[in-house]
Scaffold this motif. Sequence first.
Motif, PDB file in Angstrom:
ATOM      1  N   ALA A 161      -1.212   2.631  -9.645  1.00 19.67           N
ATOM      2  CA  ALA A 161      -0.222   3.513  -9.033  1.00 19.67           C
ATOM      3  C   ALA A 161      -0.917   4.780  -8.563  1.00 19.67           C
ATOM      4  CB  ALA A 161       0.859   3.850 -10.054  1.00 19.67           C
ATOM      5  N   CYS A 162      -0.316   5.438  -7.609  1.00 16.19           N
ATOM      6  CA  CYS A 162      -0.881   6.722  -7.196  1.00 16.19           C
ATOM      7  C   CYS A 162       0.128   7.813  -7.536  1.00 16.19           C
ATOM      8  CB  CYS A 162      -1.197   6.720  -5.703  1.00 16.19           C
ATOM      9  SG  CYS A 162       0.265   6.462  -4.691  1.00 16.19           S
ATOM     10  N   GLN A 163      -0.267   9.033  -7.302  1.00 17.30           N
ATOM     11  CA  GLN A 163       0.600  10.151  -7.666  1.00 17.30           C
ATOM     12  C   GLN A 163       1.566  10.511  -6.537  1.00 17.30           C
ATOM     13  OE1 GLN A 163       0.693  11.293 -10.833  1.00 17.30           O
ATOM     14  NE2 GLN A 163      -0.752   9.602 -11.077  1.00 17.30           N
TER      15      GLN A 163
ATOM     16  N   LEU B 133       0.851  -1.190   0.000  1.00 19.43           N
ATOM     17  CA  LEU B 133       0.000   0.000   0.000  1.00 19.43           C
ATOM     18  C   LEU B 133       0.886   1.239   0.000  1.00 19.43           C
ATOM     19  CD1 LEU B 133      -2.463  -1.042   2.859  1.00 19.43           C
ATOM     20  CD2 LEU B 133      -2.733  -1.438   0.395  1.00 19.43           C
ATOM     21  N   CYS B 134       0.363   2.300  -0.603  1.00 21.44           N
ATOM     22  CA  CYS B 134       1.101   3.563  -0.543  1.00 21.44           C
ATOM     23  C   CYS B 134       1.075   4.066   0.901  1.00 21.44           C
ATOM     24  CB  CYS B 134       0.456   4.597  -1.461  1.00 21.44           C
ATOM     25  SG  CYS B 134       1.127   6.254  -1.198  1.00 21.44           S
ATOM     26  N   PRO B 135       2.238   4.350   1.468  1.00 22.02           N
ATOM     27  CA  PRO B 135       2.267   4.796   2.863  1.00 22.02           C
ATOM     28  C   PRO B 135       1.582   6.150   3.060  1.00 22.02           C
ATOM     29  CG  PRO B 135       4.452   4.935   1.867  1.00 22.02           C
ATOM     30  CD  PRO B 135       3.561   4.260   0.860  1.00 22.02           C
ATOM     31  N   LYS B 136       1.385   6.853   1.968  1.00 29.91           N
ATOM     32  CA  LYS B 136       0.792   8.180   2.097  1.00 29.91           C
ATOM     33  C   LYS B 136      -0.725   8.163   1.915  1.00 29.91           C
ATOM     34  CE  LYS B 136       2.294  12.852   1.107  1.00 29.91           C
ATOM     35  NZ  LYS B 136       2.863  13.736   0.078  1.00 29.91           N
ATOM     36  N   CYS B 137      -1.187   7.591   0.796  1.00 29.43           N
ATOM     37  CA  CYS B 137      -2.625   7.636   0.527  1.00 29.43           C
ATOM     38  C   CYS B 137      -3.313   6.302   0.784  1.00 29.43           C
ATOM     39  CB  CYS B 137      -2.903   8.086  -0.908  1.00 29.43           C
ATOM     40  SG  CYS B 137      -2.491   6.845  -2.151  1.00 29.43           S
ATOM     41  N   GLY B 138      -2.539   5.248   1.042  1.00 29.44           N
ATOM     42  CA  GLY B 138      -3.134   3.961   1.383  1.00 29.44           C
ATOM     43  C   GLY B 138      -3.634   3.178   0.183  1.00 29.44           C
TER      44      GLY B 138
HETATM   45 ZN   LIG Z   1      -0.284   7.269  -2.666  1.00 30.00          ZN
END
Ligand SMILES: [Zn+2]
Length: 182
Positions: free
Chosen positions: A157-159, A145-150
């Motif tokens: 992918a996230c930004q 998981l993205c540690p920032k947005c989850g």
């Molecule tokens: Zn993210």
Amino acid sequence: MMKDWNIHIPDLPPEGEEIVLNVPPDKMRQRIGEDEPLTPVENLTGVLRVEPGRKGEIMVRGRVETRLSASCDRCLKAFSLPVGEDVTIIYRPAEDQEDLEELEAEDLNEAFYSGEDIDLWPVIAEHLVLGLPIKALCREDCPGLCPKCGRDLSESACQCEIEAGRPEFGALSAIRDKLPEK
Ligand SMILES: [Zn+2]
Ligand SMILES: [Zn+2]
């Protein structure tokens, strides 16, 4: 007659015998201790070769396999984790049957029995627990998981990643950029 994980010693032929395991999860669950992190979702399978040895020793050798329900340490998704372990163990007769509980085997490959029956489950359970990975991953390269947005990064992918680079690494690559090329 060998049934599941029980050996009835008087029935064991001198040349030994094979136990073919195919035990449903329900039956395992009845035996799993509270401190054993085993959550089988598929049959326990395997073949164990059982042979009588000297001085009442019983040798058991083979492999056990099953699948456990687990959640991925990176993305937290539930998945079924394959667990398989080779088993090699010698059961020795306990001289004083009263003391069976107190006897401590010298290593993993040794256990004691008393009477005419050997219950293989405790040893099987011990091996399955040992076979558990330190980190359970749904797949080797699970991005987690993205540690920032989850966001689940295996889905999309996230930004965040671009801006979320760790500052110390950013600083380091900035320095590296300034170094003269060799
Ligand atoms: Zn993210
Ligand atoms: Zn995962």
